[in-house]
Scaffold this active site. Structure first.
Site, PDB file in Angstrom:
ATOM      1  N   HIS A  79       0.837  -1.195   0.000  1.00  0.00           N
ATOM      2  CA  HIS A  79       0.000   0.000   0.000  1.00  0.00           C
ATOM      3  C   HIS A  79       0.876   1.251   0.000  1.00  0.00           C
ATOM      4  CE1 HIS A  79      -2.789   3.063   1.767  1.00  0.00           C
ATOM      5  NE2 HIS A  79      -3.541   2.557   0.823  1.00  0.00           N
ATOM      6  N   HIS A 101      -4.601   7.288  -4.923  1.00  0.00           N
ATOM      7  CA  HIS A 101      -5.593   8.105  -4.219  1.00  0.00           C
ATOM      8  C   HIS A 101      -5.897   9.349  -5.052  1.00  0.00           C
ATOM      9  CE1 HIS A 101      -3.775   5.840  -0.766  1.00  0.00           C
ATOM     10  NE2 HIS A 101      -5.050   5.519  -0.709  1.00  0.00           N
ATOM     11  N   HIS A 153      -7.934  -0.498  -4.666  1.00  0.00           N
ATOM     12  CA  HIS A 153      -8.102  -1.054  -3.320  1.00  0.00           C
ATOM     13  C   HIS A 153      -8.895  -2.364  -3.366  1.00  0.00           C
ATOM     14  CE1 HIS A 153      -6.700   2.998  -2.276  1.00  0.00           C
ATOM     15  NE2 HIS A 153      -6.262   2.452  -1.165  1.00  0.00           N
ATOM     16  N   HIS A 168      -9.722   7.199   8.495  1.00  0.00           N
ATOM     17  CA  HIS A 168      -8.281   6.972   8.655  1.00  0.00           C
ATOM     18  C   HIS A 168      -7.732   7.831   9.790  1.00  0.00           C
ATOM     19  CE1 HIS A 168      -6.558   4.249   5.684  1.00  0.00           C
ATOM     20  NE2 HIS A 168      -7.486   4.636   4.834  1.00  0.00           N
ATOM     21  N   PHE A 221      -1.168   7.422   4.725  1.00  0.00           N
ATOM     22  CA  PHE A 221      -1.254   6.217   3.906  1.00  0.00           C
ATOM     23  C   PHE A 221      -0.021   5.317   3.914  1.00  0.00           C
ATOM     24  CE2 PHE A 221      -4.417   9.007   1.570  1.00  0.00           C
ATOM     25  CZ  PHE A 221      -5.465   8.534   2.332  1.00  0.00           C
TER      26      PHE A 221
HETATM   27 CU1  C2O Z   1      -5.122   3.594   0.065  1.00  0.00          CU
HETATM   28 CU2  C2O Z   1      -7.627   3.925   2.826  1.00  0.00          CU
HETATM   29  O1  C2O Z   1      -6.150   4.033   1.652  1.00  0.00           O
END
Ligand code: C2O
Length: 571
Positions: free
Chosen positions: A160, A180, A189, A314, A331
């Site tokens: 990631h 993103h 994702h 997040h 991230f």
């Molecule tokens: Cu790639 Cu919730 O992040």
């Protein structure tokens, strides 16, 4: 290859081998990181032929366009993996320990439907003890695998990091691949979770294993699922004041909201309605801007879901003791927290919910973009976005739940008739700033209200055209500078600024940004669908609307906005 190239190649391979051996004996990981970064940069270029391992389906010019000047789908160039920045001021190195091209690449194949059971992803808070125990066991085995194993927990988390901080460059372009703030967010994702789930299942020999979803959008699911506080699910970098029974704040803005659990739940549902329904009438609004190869396709404009609740959750989970609220709050480190995967399982579920009532994304540049993931047998798989558009074929589904926010359409905070009368009165006395802020832009150091004139076409729409055209409020040229977390909200026709909240219809959206190293310095475009809100505010015939930008984080005082305008698009 001519003999000279052979000799050069063999010499370089020997140098690389010896260096890697020596590096693995070093303890200073920072020196190692530094040097491996350099090697990755230099060696593949010297060998020249490596990129030929990849079959590139389309010929392209260096700028990422094909011969006819059309932008190409985004493809990853695996020859080089670079050190990056996890957030401003935080250098990170998340590359795999050996070159990805050392392994053969296989093309993705769908699981055989006659041999593969459908995996059911379940409501995390309702998981039975046995399922939790299995999941825990799978995570603990994953954690015990060595770093050299691409299935290991750290390698999975670093994957990631690679894609969110821009470790890899695009084919035919020197720009980094980012997952993103563009339409890549959902499918990338989805792929990530797909392989992660298969690996976990394989580690415990359970073909039915599925990652649960954390339904923070539903009243019963608005707390961090309790099992994440135990065993292999533990992550020490979380905010303990947000442990159960704290109700998640989908509109999190660092400062405590101070609302009761009931108020927070209502606010969350209203926000969900806005992000899933009224603000998400087109694919671009929901998924983000069209991201293609090269400068011309290098857009920066996240969709509704990604900004909130994705970004806000997040931040809400991460620890208040770290600048970026690591782990979850930024991230590069987010996927080190096992709760990341249930968070994204819910994002993926909501994508399915949205897709069930909206037209499919069918741009070839979207569908033909491809990425690489290691599968449960540690094979490197090349997979296109078109391969993940049908979850039946991927052999998983979501437990059915009732999406209560569908009925949470917010109401205006004051009667629209009174509000419009008040606005007209004020318009006579007040000189509002123009909606374009000139060459230097406007700093968001305080609340800004501007009058935005609507194009004639949207004012005079017939009923039928109304169904086909979506009106979009564009906040242009948002420069977040280098701060870590920025949030501001956007309201229309507010007359009482004491009651600004997503609970009310005047709220039309929120800008929530978590920058990573590769995104700093680039301006972002925020697009908000406002047709439904303007109807509810009885403002859809008006020549102009009042738009208020309300800073929600302190560092908005460094954010600069170029201007606002209204446009419209076909649904
Ligand atoms: Cu790639 Cu919730 O992040």
């Amino acid at each position: 290859m001519d003999p000279q190239k052979w000799i050069l190649s063999i010499t370089l391979i020997c140098i690389l081998g010896v260096s890697v051996f020596m590096l693995s004996a070093m303890d200073s990981s920072s020196i190692r990181t530094e040097i491996i970064g350099q090697l990755n940069r230099v060696v593949p270029d010297g060998l020249g032929g490596w990129s030929a391992v990849l079959t590139t389906p389309t010929t392209a010019t260096k700028s990422g366009e094909n011969q006819k000047g059309k932008l190409l789908p985004v493809q990853v160039n695996l020859t080089t993996c670079l050190p990056t920045f996890g957030r401003p001021g935080k250098p990170v190195y998340c590359c795999p320990p050996r070159n990805m091209l050392d392994d053969p690449i296989v093309d993705f194949e769908f699981p055989d439907p006659t041999q593969t059971p459908i995996r059911v992803r379940r409501f995390a808070h309702r998981l039975d003890e046995e399922s939790i125990a299995k999941y825990e066991k799978a995570v603990s085995i994953m954690r015990s695998l060595p770093y050299s194993d691409p299935r290991s927990f750290t390698r999975q988390a670093n994957l990631h990091c690679q894609y969110c901080t821009g470790s890899f460059l695009q084919q035919h372009s020197n720009l980094p691949v980012r997952v993103h703030k563009t339409w890549i967010f959902f499918p990338w994702h989805r792929m990530y979770l797909y392989f992660h789930e298969k690996i976990l299942g394989n580690l415990i020999g359970d073909e039915n294993f599925a990652i649960p979803f954390w339904p923070w959008d539903l009243p019963e699911g608005m707390t961090l699922p309790a099992f994440y506080l135990n065993g292999s699910f533990i992550n020490k970098q979380r905010d303990p004041t947000h442990f159960p029974p704290a109700v998640a704040d989908l509109d999190f803005q660092l400062a405590a909201g101070g609302s009761t659990p009931e108020e927070q739940t209502d606010l969350n549902l209203a926000l969900m309605y806005n992000q899933m329904v009224s603000g998400a009438k087109t694919a671009e609004l929901f998924m983000g801007c069209a991201y293609k190869t090269g400068e011309g396709g290098d857009c920066f404009g996240p969709g509704t879901m990604e900004r909130a609740p994705h970004n806000t959750i997040h931040k809400w989970v991460g620890s208040e003791f770290h600048t970026g609220r690591e782990d979850m709050g930024v991230f590069y480190s987010a996927a080190r927290d096992p709760s990341f995967y249930a968070h994204h399982s819910n994002i993926d579920r909501l994508w399915e919910v949205w897709r069930s009532t909206h037209p499919e994304m069918n741009d070839p540049e979207f569908l033909d973009s491809y990425m690489y993931f290691h599968d449960e047998n540690s094979r490197l798989v090349r997979i296109r976005f078109r391969d993940v558009m049908d979850i039946d074929r991927l052999r998983y589904r979501y437990e059915d739940v009732e999406n209560t926010w569908l009925a949470a359409r917010p109401r205006p905070s004051v009667s629209p008739r009174l509000a419009r009368r008040e606005i007209r009165k004020r318009e006579e006395r007040l000189e509002l700033p123009r909606s374009h802020f000139g060459p230097t832009g406007r700093v968001l150091d305080s609340t800004v209200t501007v009058r935005v004139v609507r194009p004639r076409e949207v004012r005079s729409r017939t009923r039928r055209e109304k169904e086909q055209l979506e009106e979009i409020l564009v906040v242009e040229g948002i420069d977040v500078k280098s701060d870590d977390f920025v949030k501001f909200d956007v309201y229309v026709n507010v007359v009482k600024d004491t009651i600004m909240s997503p609970k009310y219809r005047e709220f039309v959206g929120t800008f929530v940004d978590i920058p990573s190293g590769s995104s700093v310095g680039k301006k972002i475009t925020l697009k908000l669908g406002i047709s439904e809100a303007l109807e509810d505010l009885e403002a859809d015939q008006d020549r102009a609307i009042w738009v208020t930008l309300l800073p929600r984080t302190e560092n908005c005082n460094k954010v600069i906005v170029d201007g606002l305008r209204v446009e419209f698009t076909r649904k």
